[in-house]
Design a protein around this motif. Structure first.
Motif, PDB file in Angstrom:
ATOM      1  N   LEU A  61     -14.031 -19.503   0.227  1.00 25.00           N
ATOM      2  CA  LEU A  61     -12.678 -19.380  -0.348  1.00 25.00           C
ATOM      3  C   LEU A  61     -12.117 -20.841  -0.915  1.00 25.00           C
ATOM      4  O   LEU A  61     -11.086 -20.696  -1.402  1.00 25.00           O
ATOM      5  N   SER A  62     -13.248 -21.681  -1.125  1.00 32.59           N
ATOM      6  CA  SER A  62     -12.984 -22.892  -2.123  1.00 32.59           C
ATOM      7  C   SER A  62     -13.092 -22.327  -3.388  1.00 32.59           C
ATOM      8  O   SER A  62     -12.992 -23.110  -4.490  1.00 32.59           O
ATOM      9  N   ASN A  63     -13.537 -21.146  -3.628  1.00 33.27           N
ATOM     10  CA  ASN A  63     -14.191 -20.474  -5.018  1.00 33.27           C
ATOM     11  C   ASN A  63     -13.295 -19.501  -5.573  1.00 33.27           C
ATOM     12  O   ASN A  63     -13.136 -18.492  -4.895  1.00 33.27           O
ATOM     13  N   PRO A  64     -12.513 -19.802  -6.419  1.00 34.72           N
ATOM     14  CA  PRO A  64     -11.505 -18.667  -7.123  1.00 34.72           C
ATOM     15  C   PRO A  64     -12.132 -17.416  -7.315  1.00 34.72           C
ATOM     16  O   PRO A  64     -11.450 -16.416  -7.064  1.00 34.72           O
ATOM     17  N   LEU A  91     -12.783 -31.527   5.169  1.00 35.16           N
ATOM     18  CA  LEU A  91     -14.038 -31.328   4.871  1.00 35.16           C
ATOM     19  C   LEU A  91     -14.837 -32.393   5.540  1.00 35.16           C
ATOM     20  O   LEU A  91     -14.312 -33.448   5.788  1.00 35.16           O
ATOM     21  N   PRO A  92     -16.354 -32.257   5.775  1.00 40.33           N
ATOM     22  CA  PRO A  92     -16.922 -33.299   6.673  1.00 40.33           C
ATOM     23  C   PRO A  92     -17.240 -34.343   5.613  1.00 40.33           C
ATOM     24  O   PRO A  92     -17.116 -34.186   4.398  1.00 40.33           O
ATOM     25  N   GLY A  93     -17.508 -35.420   6.168  1.00 35.02           N
ATOM     26  CA  GLY A  93     -18.047 -36.661   5.312  1.00 35.02           C
ATOM     27  C   GLY A  93     -16.783 -37.501   4.930  1.00 35.02           C
ATOM     28  O   GLY A  93     -15.820 -37.424   5.502  1.00 35.02           O
ATOM     29  N   ARG A 103     -11.587 -33.177  -4.269  1.00 37.96           N
ATOM     30  CA  ARG A 103     -11.220 -31.832  -4.984  1.00 37.96           C
ATOM     31  C   ARG A 103     -11.558 -30.553  -4.417  1.00 37.96           C
ATOM     32  O   ARG A 103     -10.452 -29.736  -4.434  1.00 37.96           O
ATOM     33  N   ARG A 104     -12.705 -30.378  -3.803  1.00 32.37           N
ATOM     34  CA  ARG A 104     -12.833 -29.241  -2.896  1.00 32.37           C
ATOM     35  C   ARG A 104     -11.799 -29.010  -1.762  1.00 32.37           C
ATOM     36  O   ARG A 104     -11.597 -27.915  -1.532  1.00 32.37           O
ATOM     37  N   SER A 105     -11.363 -30.185  -1.352  1.00 34.95           N
ATOM     38  CA  SER A 105     -10.599 -30.009   0.114  1.00 34.95           C
ATOM     39  C   SER A 105      -9.109 -29.483  -0.639  1.00 34.95           C
ATOM     40  O   SER A 105      -8.517 -28.770  -0.039  1.00 34.95           O
ATOM     41  N   ILE A 106      -8.823 -30.095  -1.952  1.00 35.98           N
ATOM     42  CA  ILE A 106      -7.541 -29.699  -2.494  1.00 35.98           C
ATOM     43  C   ILE A 106      -7.711 -28.124  -2.886  1.00 35.98           C
ATOM     44  O   ILE A 106      -6.887 -27.415  -2.867  1.00 35.98           O
ATOM     45  N   ASP A 107      -8.884 -27.883  -3.527  1.00 33.10           N
ATOM     46  CA  ASP A 107      -8.938 -26.378  -3.765  1.00 33.10           C
ATOM     47  C   ASP A 107      -8.946 -25.386  -2.566  1.00 33.10           C
ATOM     48  O   ASP A 107      -8.161 -24.405  -2.595  1.00 33.10           O
ATOM     49  N   LEU A 108      -9.412 -25.902  -1.499  1.00 31.96           N
ATOM     50  CA  LEU A 108      -9.668 -24.990  -0.354  1.00 31.96           C
ATOM     51  C   LEU A 108      -8.162 -25.012   0.464  1.00 31.96           C
ATOM     52  O   LEU A 108      -7.609 -23.933   0.775  1.00 31.96           O
ATOM     53  N   ASN A 109      -7.457 -26.234   0.592  1.00 32.42           N
ATOM     54  CA  ASN A 109      -6.399 -26.266   1.270  1.00 32.42           C
ATOM     55  C   ASN A 109      -4.978 -26.017   0.276  1.00 32.42           C
ATOM     56  O   ASN A 109      -3.818 -25.789   1.193  1.00 32.42           O
ATOM     57  N   LEU A 110      -4.828 -25.961  -0.761  1.00 25.38           N
ATOM     58  CA  LEU A 110      -3.844 -25.952  -1.689  1.00 25.38           C
ATOM     59  C   LEU A 110      -4.202 -24.835  -2.885  1.00 25.38           C
ATOM     60  O   LEU A 110      -3.283 -23.742  -2.696  1.00 25.38           O
ATOM     61  N   VAL A 111      -5.166 -24.882  -3.505  1.00 25.44           N
ATOM     62  CA  VAL A 111      -5.420 -24.139  -4.545  1.00 25.44           C
ATOM     63  C   VAL A 111      -5.621 -22.574  -4.250  1.00 25.44           C
ATOM     64  O   VAL A 111      -5.006 -21.704  -4.719  1.00 25.44           O
ATOM     65  N   MET A 112      -6.502 -22.539  -3.270  1.00 25.40           N
ATOM     66  CA  MET A 112      -6.780 -21.129  -2.576  1.00 25.40           C
ATOM     67  C   MET A 112      -5.798 -20.423  -2.164  1.00 25.40           C
ATOM     68  O   MET A 112      -5.309 -19.270  -2.677  1.00 25.40           O
ATOM     69  N   LYS A 155      -1.788 -30.280   2.104  1.00 22.70           N
ATOM     70  CA  LYS A 155      -0.975 -29.567   3.094  1.00 22.70           C
ATOM     71  C   LYS A 155       0.460 -29.864   2.934  1.00 22.70           C
ATOM     72  O   LYS A 155       1.384 -29.123   2.874  1.00 22.70           O
ATOM     73  N   ALA A 156       0.753 -30.917   2.112  1.00 19.45           N
ATOM     74  CA  ALA A 156       2.241 -31.385   1.822  1.00 19.45           C
ATOM     75  C   ALA A 156       2.500 -30.431   0.627  1.00 19.45           C
ATOM     76  O   ALA A 156       3.768 -29.828   0.747  1.00 19.45           O
ATOM     77  N   GLY A 157       1.597 -30.301  -0.312  1.00 19.57           N
ATOM     78  CA  GLY A 157       1.752 -29.419  -1.454  1.00 19.57           C
ATOM     79  C   GLY A 157       2.098 -27.914  -1.041  1.00 19.57           C
ATOM     80  O   GLY A 157       2.843 -27.219  -1.662  1.00 19.57           O
TER      81      GLY A 157
END
Ligand SMILES: NC(=O)c1ccc[n+]([C@@H]2O[C@H](COP(=O)([O-])OP(=O)(O)OC[C@H]3O[C@@H](n4cnc5c(N)ncnc54)[C@H](O)[C@@H]3O)[C@@H](O)[C@H]2O)c1
Length: 256
Positions: A61-64, A91-93, A103-112, A155-157
């Motif tokens: 679900l990080s993929n539109p 995300l790990p790392g 950016r992937r974290s923002i995709d998963l946690n906000l954009v998704m 998450k704030a977003g």
């Protein structure tokens, strides 16, 4: 007549598994969208074996494109009435600014969750109304330094996305709310908590029961009067509603 459909993103495990369990007694056909195919298939089978209705849709679900596929698959099963935007997490790392996966974290946690909500609104309107709950985090709420700035920002977003969307959602007969859990007492957290010193435990604020987070989410998903609520969940407290703008002394709430 087909059952009302509820989507739980990240429903194959963790908090999502508890949300799925809390939704089933309400008679929903639960659609589990998750990247963990083995756990998702196992869970859907176990629900069906117990006489419940569940469908697993494998999806990163990080993929539109996969979010679209998840919503479309759910819509084919019956009227879409509920969406729990739960998938997410650090995300790990290395985290921002060292890591490059922010950016992937923002995709998963906000954009998704934004995209899943956008795609769901017309479907819920066509079903006669529905509800969305976004799973934020105290990491997006507090004002102290935090180890994953990208996760905190996403998450704030998500909290503001929720409150900003209320009017648009109402035009589709949809309610939209969010929960802001502190550290949740899932198995990994319980192990970590047990290894802590008493001082560390006190500083952590304790663990919130996952069942309480899940039941709060399901209450919000099934209460047609609840919209625009930001519900904080802390260990040892009942869930309580907050107004994020109330930190501004000059802010006047339109809700009185
Ligand atoms: N665990 C906590 O203490 C805590 C605290 C506050 C908020 N939250 C939030 O609660 C939600 C659930 O957290 P959790 O601890 O249960 O998470 P988790 O890491 O245990 O994952 C839950 C599920 O999401 C799935 N998932 C992860 N990435 C995915 C992806 N890209 N696509 C599809 N599925 C994916 C996993 O496979 C798993 O089944 C998250 O949004 C998290 O940010 C968690």
């Amino acid at each position: 007549m087909s059952r009302s459909v509820a989507i739980v993103s990240g429903g194959a495990g963790g908090l999502g598994g508890h949300i799925v369990s809390a939704l089933l007694p309400r008679g929903f056909h639960v659609v589990i969208g998750d990247v963990d195919t083995e756990a998702g298939e196992r869970q859907a089978r176990a629900i069906e074996d117990r006489g419940g209705a569940a469908t697993f849709v494998p999806a990163d679900l990080s993929n539109p494109g996969e979010i679209t596929r998840l919503i479309e698959s759910a819509d084919r099963l019956g009227p879409l009435r509920a969406l729990a935007n739960n998938a997410g997490g650090w995300l790990p790392g290395p985290q921002y600014p060292s890591g490059d996966s922010w950016r992937r974290s923002i995709d998963l946690n906000l954009v998704m969750p934004m995209l899943a909500t956008q795609l769901s609104l017309p479907l819920m309107a066509a079903a006669g109304g529905g509800s969305v709950v976004n799973v934020a985090s105290s990491g997006g709420w507090e004002s102290t330094p935090y180890g994953s700035p990208e996760y905190g920002a996403a998450k704030a977003g998500l909290i503001r996305f929720t409150t900003a969307l209320v009017g648009t959602a109402a035009e589709h007969s949809v309610t939209v709310n969010c929960v802001v859990p502190h550290w949740i007492g899932l198995p990994r957290a319980v192990e970590e908590f047990d290894r802590m010193t008493p001082e560390e435990r006190m500083r952590s604020g304790g663990l919130v029961a996952p069942e309480l987070v899940a039941s709060t989410i399901v209450e919000l998903l099934t209460d047609p009067e609840a919209t625009g609520r930001v519900m904080v969940l802390r260990a040892g407290h009942h869930p309580y509603q907050v107004d994020p703008a109330a930190a501004d002394p000059l802010w006047t709430s339109p809700y009185g």
